[in-house]
Motif scaffolding. Structure first.
Motif, PDB file in Angstrom:
ATOM      1  N   LEU A  96      34.071  41.056  43.796  1.00 18.82           N
ATOM      2  CA  LEU A  96      34.919  41.090  42.610  1.00 18.82           C
ATOM      3  C   LEU A  96      35.297  39.684  42.185  1.00 18.82           C
ATOM      4  CD1 LEU A  96      37.376  43.918  43.745  1.00 18.82           C
ATOM      5  CD2 LEU A  96      35.272  44.160  42.409  1.00 18.82           C
ATOM      6  N   VAL A  97      35.315  39.473  40.872  1.00 22.59           N
ATOM      7  CA  VAL A  97      35.748  38.190  40.319  1.00 22.59           C
ATOM      8  C   VAL A  97      36.716  38.473  39.172  1.00 22.59           C
ATOM      9  CG1 VAL A  97      35.068  36.077  39.159  1.00 22.59           C
ATOM     10  CG2 VAL A  97      33.599  37.041  40.943  1.00 22.59           C
ATOM     11  N   GLU A  98      37.934  37.956  39.305  1.00 26.77           N
ATOM     12  CA  GLU A  98      38.921  38.116  38.239  1.00 26.77           C
ATOM     13  C   GLU A  98      38.837  36.952  37.265  1.00 26.77           C
ATOM     14  OE1 GLU A  98      41.435  39.552  41.914  1.00 26.77           O
ATOM     15  OE2 GLU A  98      40.347  37.728  41.400  1.00 26.77           O
ATOM     16  N   SER A  99      39.293  37.218  36.052  1.00 30.52           N
ATOM     17  CA  SER A  99      39.427  36.173  35.048  1.00 30.52           C
ATOM     18  C   SER A  99      40.506  36.608  34.057  1.00 30.52           C
ATOM     19  CB  SER A  99      38.106  35.925  34.322  1.00 30.52           C
ATOM     20  OG  SER A  99      37.682  37.098  33.663  1.00 30.52           O
ATOM     21  N   GLY A 100      40.942  35.650  33.244  1.00 31.04           N
ATOM     22  CA  GLY A 100      41.871  35.978  32.175  1.00 31.04           C
ATOM     23  C   GLY A 100      43.295  35.525  32.377  1.00 31.04           C
ATOM     24  N   GLY A 101      43.595  34.960  33.535  1.00 30.70           N
ATOM     25  CA  GLY A 101      44.949  34.479  33.754  1.00 30.70           C
ATOM     26  C   GLY A 101      45.243  33.243  32.921  1.00 30.70           C
ATOM     27  N   GLY A 102      46.508  32.844  32.919  1.00 32.09           N
ATOM     28  CA  GLY A 102      46.889  31.653  32.172  1.00 32.09           C
ATOM     29  C   GLY A 102      48.391  31.582  31.980  1.00 32.09           C
ATOM     30  N   LEU A 103      48.784  30.689  31.091  1.00 31.48           N
ATOM     31  CA  LEU A 103      50.193  30.457  30.772  1.00 31.48           C
ATOM     32  C   LEU A 103      50.509  31.139  29.446  1.00 31.48           C
ATOM     33  CD1 LEU A 103      52.924  28.990  31.184  1.00 31.48           C
ATOM     34  CD2 LEU A 103      51.893  27.023  30.012  1.00 31.48           C
ATOM     35  N   VAL A 104      51.576  31.910  29.440  1.00 31.98           N
ATOM     36  CA  VAL A 104      51.976  32.615  28.222  1.00 31.98           C
ATOM     37  C   VAL A 104      53.493  32.633  28.143  1.00 31.98           C
ATOM     38  CG1 VAL A 104      51.953  34.882  29.369  1.00 31.98           C
ATOM     39  CG2 VAL A 104      51.598  34.750  26.899  1.00 31.98           C
ATOM     40  N   GLN A 105      54.012  32.677  26.945  1.00 34.03           N
ATOM     41  CA  GLN A 105      55.458  32.753  26.765  1.00 34.03           C
ATOM     42  C   GLN A 105      55.937  34.190  26.977  1.00 34.03           C
ATOM     43  OE1 GLN A 105      56.337  31.114  22.874  1.00 34.03           O
ATOM     44  NE2 GLN A 105      56.689  29.094  23.757  1.00 34.03           N
ATOM     45  N   ALA A 106      57.171  34.312  27.345  1.00 37.52           N
ATOM     46  CA  ALA A 106      57.773  35.635  27.502  1.00 37.52           C
ATOM     47  C   ALA A 106      57.594  36.433  26.216  1.00 37.52           C
ATOM     48  CB  ALA A 106      59.241  35.506  27.851  1.00 37.52           C
ATOM     49  N   GLY A 107      57.240  37.697  26.395  1.00 37.15           N
ATOM     50  CA  GLY A 107      56.961  38.553  25.254  1.00 37.15           C
ATOM     51  C   GLY A 107      55.505  38.575  24.839  1.00 37.15           C
ATOM     52  N   GLY A 108      54.732  37.671  25.395  1.00 30.24           N
ATOM     53  CA  GLY A 108      53.328  37.578  25.043  1.00 30.24           C
ATOM     54  C   GLY A 108      52.453  38.541  25.824  1.00 30.24           C
ATOM     55  N   SER A 109      51.151  38.387  25.638  1.00 31.04           N
ATOM     56  CA  SER A 109      50.182  39.306  26.234  1.00 31.04           C
ATOM     57  C   SER A 109      49.022  38.540  26.858  1.00 31.04           C
ATOM     58  CB  SER A 109      49.618  40.256  25.167  1.00 31.04           C
ATOM     59  OG  SER A 109      50.625  41.039  24.582  1.00 31.04           O
ATOM     60  N   LEU A 110      48.441  39.151  27.861  1.00 30.87           N
ATOM     61  CA  LEU A 110      47.220  38.666  28.480  1.00 30.87           C
ATOM     62  C   LEU A 110      46.379  39.867  28.891  1.00 30.87           C
ATOM     63  CD1 LEU A 110      48.332  35.803  30.923  1.00 30.87           C
ATOM     64  CD2 LEU A 110      46.923  35.536  28.877  1.00 30.87           C
ATOM     65  N   ARG A 111      45.075  39.673  28.948  1.00 34.61           N
ATOM     66  CA  ARG A 111      44.200  40.692  29.498  1.00 34.61           C
ATOM     67  C   ARG A 111      43.405  40.103  30.654  1.00 34.61           C
ATOM     68  NH1 ARG A 111      39.220  44.275  27.001  1.00 34.61           N
ATOM     69  NH2 ARG A 111      38.108  42.285  27.183  1.00 34.61           N
ATOM     70  N   LEU A 112      43.562  40.707  31.801  1.00 32.30           N
ATOM     71  CA  LEU A 112      42.798  40.303  32.976  1.00 32.30           C
ATOM     72  C   LEU A 112      41.555  41.171  33.098  1.00 32.30           C
ATOM     73  CD1 LEU A 112      45.646  39.889  35.626  1.00 32.30           C
ATOM     74  CD2 LEU A 112      44.854  38.272  33.894  1.00 32.30           C
ATOM     75  N   SER A 113      40.482  40.549  33.579  1.00 37.57           N
ATOM     76  CA  SER A 113      39.245  41.277  33.842  1.00 37.57           C
ATOM     77  C   SER A 113      38.894  41.154  35.315  1.00 37.57           C
ATOM     78  CB  SER A 113      38.105  40.706  32.999  1.00 37.57           C
ATOM     79  OG  SER A 113      38.361  40.844  31.621  1.00 37.57           O
ATOM     80  N   CYS A 114      38.245  42.177  35.806  1.00 37.13           N
ATOM     81  CA  CYS A 114      37.784  42.208  37.192  1.00 37.13           C
ATOM     82  C   CYS A 114      36.327  42.657  37.156  1.00 37.13           C
ATOM     83  CB  CYS A 114      38.637  43.166  38.008  1.00 37.13           C
ATOM     84  SG  CYS A 114      38.080  43.457  39.701  1.00 37.13           S
ATOM     85  N   ALA A 115      35.413  41.712  37.316  1.00 36.15           N
ATOM     86  CA  ALA A 115      33.985  41.993  37.219  1.00 36.15           C
ATOM     87  C   ALA A 115      33.408  42.227  38.606  1.00 36.15           C
ATOM     88  CB  ALA A 115      33.272  40.843  36.537  1.00 36.15           C
TER      89      ALA A 115
END
Length: 125
Positions: free
Chosen positions: A4-23
């Motif tokens: 498994l390899v994850e991706s999609g993390g990062g820095l975001v402000q409160a209230g924001g959104s992110l999508r993580l993937s697990c390939a």
């Protein structure tokens, strides 16, 4: 054995959104339930969400219910964690895990066969 390899993390402000993937690679992805876990600095790893083999039934920790959405695409050998309305307390390293037995949907990790390397999510206030 699946990897498994994850991706999609990062820095975001409160209230924001992110999508993580697990390939996934090296195995039959549909044989595995996929769990998402996180570990914040100085804290124990905790269950976040999980999706069963065919992607029809998601499971969530109370702390993320209504804000996070877990899904998978078996044709792409990938699972996803959509995170909305992020809070500073969501800051952690996020890991995905593959479990053929299904117990991961209850947050149990004893039958996990593979873990991703983790991806850091930082939510600023």
């Amino acid at each position: 054995q699946v990897q498994l390899v994850e991706s999609g993390g990062g820095l975001v402000q409160a209230g924001g959104s992110l999508r993580l993937s697990c390939a996934a690679s090296g195995g039959t992805f549909s044989r595995y339930c996929v769990g998402w876990f996180r570990q914040a600095p100085g804290k124990e790893r905790e269950f976040v969400a999980a999706i069963e083999w065919m992607g029809n039934q998601p499971y969530y920790a109370d702390s993320v219910k209504g804000r996070f959405s877990v899904s998978r695409d078996n044709n792409k050998n990938t699972a996803y964690l959509e995170m909305n309305s992020l809070k500073p307390e969501d800051t952690a390293v996020y890991y995905c895990a593959a479990d053929p037995s299904g117990s991961v949907v209850a947050g149990r990790t004893g039958n996990v066969e593979a873990w991703g390397q983790g991806t850091l999510v930082t939510v600023s206030s």
